[in-house]
Enzyme design. Structure first.
Site, PDB file in Angstrom:
ATOM      1  N   HIS A  21     -15.283  15.067   1.651  1.00 51.56           N
ATOM      2  CA  HIS A  21     -14.636  16.180   2.357  1.00 51.56           C
ATOM      3  C   HIS A  21     -15.441  17.464   2.220  1.00 51.56           C
ATOM      4  O   HIS A  21     -15.614  18.218   3.181  1.00 51.56           O
ATOM      5  CB  HIS A  21     -13.245  16.450   1.771  1.00 51.56           C
ATOM      6  CG  HIS A  21     -12.276  15.313   1.872  1.00 51.56           C
ATOM      7  ND1 HIS A  21     -11.839  14.610   0.772  1.00 51.56           N
ATOM      8  CD2 HIS A  21     -11.658  14.759   2.928  1.00 51.56           C
ATOM      9  CE1 HIS A  21     -10.974  13.675   1.153  1.00 51.56           C
ATOM     10  NE2 HIS A  21     -10.857  13.738   2.455  1.00 51.56           N
TER      11      HIS A  21
ATOM     12  N   LEU B 239      -9.064  15.943  -2.274  1.00 51.88           N
ATOM     13  CA  LEU B 239     -10.421  16.091  -1.760  1.00 51.88           C
ATOM     14  C   LEU B 239     -11.468  15.490  -2.685  1.00 51.88           C
ATOM     15  O   LEU B 239     -11.293  15.447  -3.906  1.00 51.88           O
ATOM     16  CB  LEU B 239     -10.712  17.576  -1.543  1.00 51.88           C
ATOM     17  CG  LEU B 239      -9.718  18.293  -0.618  1.00 51.88           C
ATOM     18  CD1 LEU B 239     -10.052  19.780  -0.533  1.00 51.88           C
ATOM     19  CD2 LEU B 239      -9.695  17.664   0.760  1.00 51.88           C
TER      20      LEU B 239
END
Lengths: 281, 281
Positions: free
Chosen positions: B37, B33
């Site tokens: 995100h 991530l």
């Protein structure tokens, strides 16, 4: 019973029923209903709180030169018949409602769609899985009901639901037959009186195959030959295929073992009829 | 926050939340991530009652010779980062859980997937639509969140949801960028320090294109040439494509008119980066 033809109205009703926690039973059809459809509807009604029938002759599952244009349609008759089984909602959309201009998305099940009717009717199952996938998303059923007569369709749809993790159960109910054994089908209407009389040979050949197996025959080739020979005796019948396949991947089997499907497609003039039996040894 | 890896556990939790009438926000990711995100997750959390993140490096959307094996994975780090945004549930399945042996079903969006990244990465979008279709059925979100950085992906998924009548909204949020303008991507990690420094040329070329259009340029060819020339000046950059397309069907346009997408893919060594801007005239 309500009849809706547009998607927003359908979605409103479904959402309301879902919010009440009602269980939805669904019978997708191409209309021109017969006793086979009605038996699905009665079970769907008995097993759920709210029963939906769709009536949509899906152009996507007909090939070039097939009977899309001629396929029998009679919404008024269908509405009465569905109503008699306790149907709560009929969804009967136009082609444009289901496939608006620019439509581009398709659901494809591989392998299981290659043999049997998939070989005779290229693209047919792509049309079936796409429209049924859409209808499942529209109706949000807990259970959907299909007839064993279209055995490959039922297998393919069960595979689609499993693979795509769809939240419903596909239930397959036994083929309903005319008194002489012919499987009920909207296409039986196309048969001339003579063809209709001869068409019973399909089921008779399957019954005889079951009998051979009961007596110990295990060679798929011998059983298929016998079916083909019986069908060839009907003057107007032309065999499209006879196959014996396993009941999971629908692969052709040389020896009958475990659960197998014996499936036949026969043409009477332009009318193509299918039937099958499941055997277990 | 719960972390589940198997489908039955996920389905139980989702059903329980749905029965309580909770609105579900969903952010599907391939993990590793970054701030892009996290910005999706914060919005998903704010706009819904229950926020689900999936972390699954989907083999189906990688082509032969692409970076499926090397794609960075760090579930522990991802779990902490997602947790910091208020994520309620992480679904992190194995490949076998998503594609068990015998898996056979695929969702395909045609036309929109032919150009841009679809041309450079054949089969990529078939993998994306199939896995996201499955995830939508598993998570049953009311809203799903995607980044504008993967513009074609967002268009394709919106088309899939619309065409298949799926019951959710696809929400696309702005690209999150590094301070120098490089679009955040898990693949930025692959870049050498020199490549990383040069990679800013991608966004700079897009900014300059916007500027040209603001000044009145409407010839897509001239704008594309300018982007290509700017990118060619970066020593390690190799242009994969530069395209200007309409924002509905993603067809290449000769003249900029209405809403258009300017999209670029550039390779730095084996690392392929994409970026885009939407312009409206």
């Amino acid at each position: 019973m309500q009849v809706v033809t547009d998607i927003p109205s359908l979605k409103n009703i479904i959402e309301e029923k879902k919010q009440k926690g009602l269980r939805i039973g669904f019978v997708p059809t191409m209309g021109f209903l017969h006793e086979g459809h009605l038996s699905l509807m009665r079970t769907a009604k008995a097993e759920n709180d709210f029963m939906v029938v769709s009536i949509f002759v899906n152009p996507l599952q007909f090939g070039a030169g097939e009977d899309y244009e001629e396929y029998p349609r009679d919404l008024e008759r269908d509405t009465k018949m569905a109503g008699s089984t306790g149907c709560d909602l009929i969804f009967s959309p136009s082609v444009k409602e289901m496939y608006p201009p620019g439509y581009a998305t398709f659901v494809q099940v591989e392998r299981l769609t290659e043999g049997l009717c998939g070989a005779s009717r290229p693209g047919h199952f792509l049309g079936v899985t796409t429209v049924v996938g859409k209808l499942f998303n529209l109706v949000c059923p807990d259970r959907a009901y299909f007839g064993q007569k279209d055995a490959q369709q039922a297998f393919v749809l069960q595979k689609m639901v499993q693979d795509l993790n769809m939240n419903l159960e596909v239930i397959v109910l036994p083929t309903v037959r005319e008194p002489d054994g012919l499987a009920m089908s909207s296409r039986n209407k196309y048969l001339s009186p003579e063809q209709r009389q001869e068409a019973v040979v399909i089921y008779k050949s399957l019954i005889e195959a079951e009998e051979q197996i009961r007596k110990g025959e295990r060679e798929a080739g011998i059983i298929k030959e016998n079916i083909a020979e019986l069908i060839s005796k009907a003057r107007h019948a032309r065999l499209d295929y006879v196959e014996i396949v396993d009941s999971k991947e629908l692969y052709s089997v040389p020896i009958i073992k475990g659960r197998c499907l014996i499936a036949v497609a026969v043409k009477f003039g332009k009318t193509r009829l299918i039937d099958n039996v499941l055997v277990e040894v």
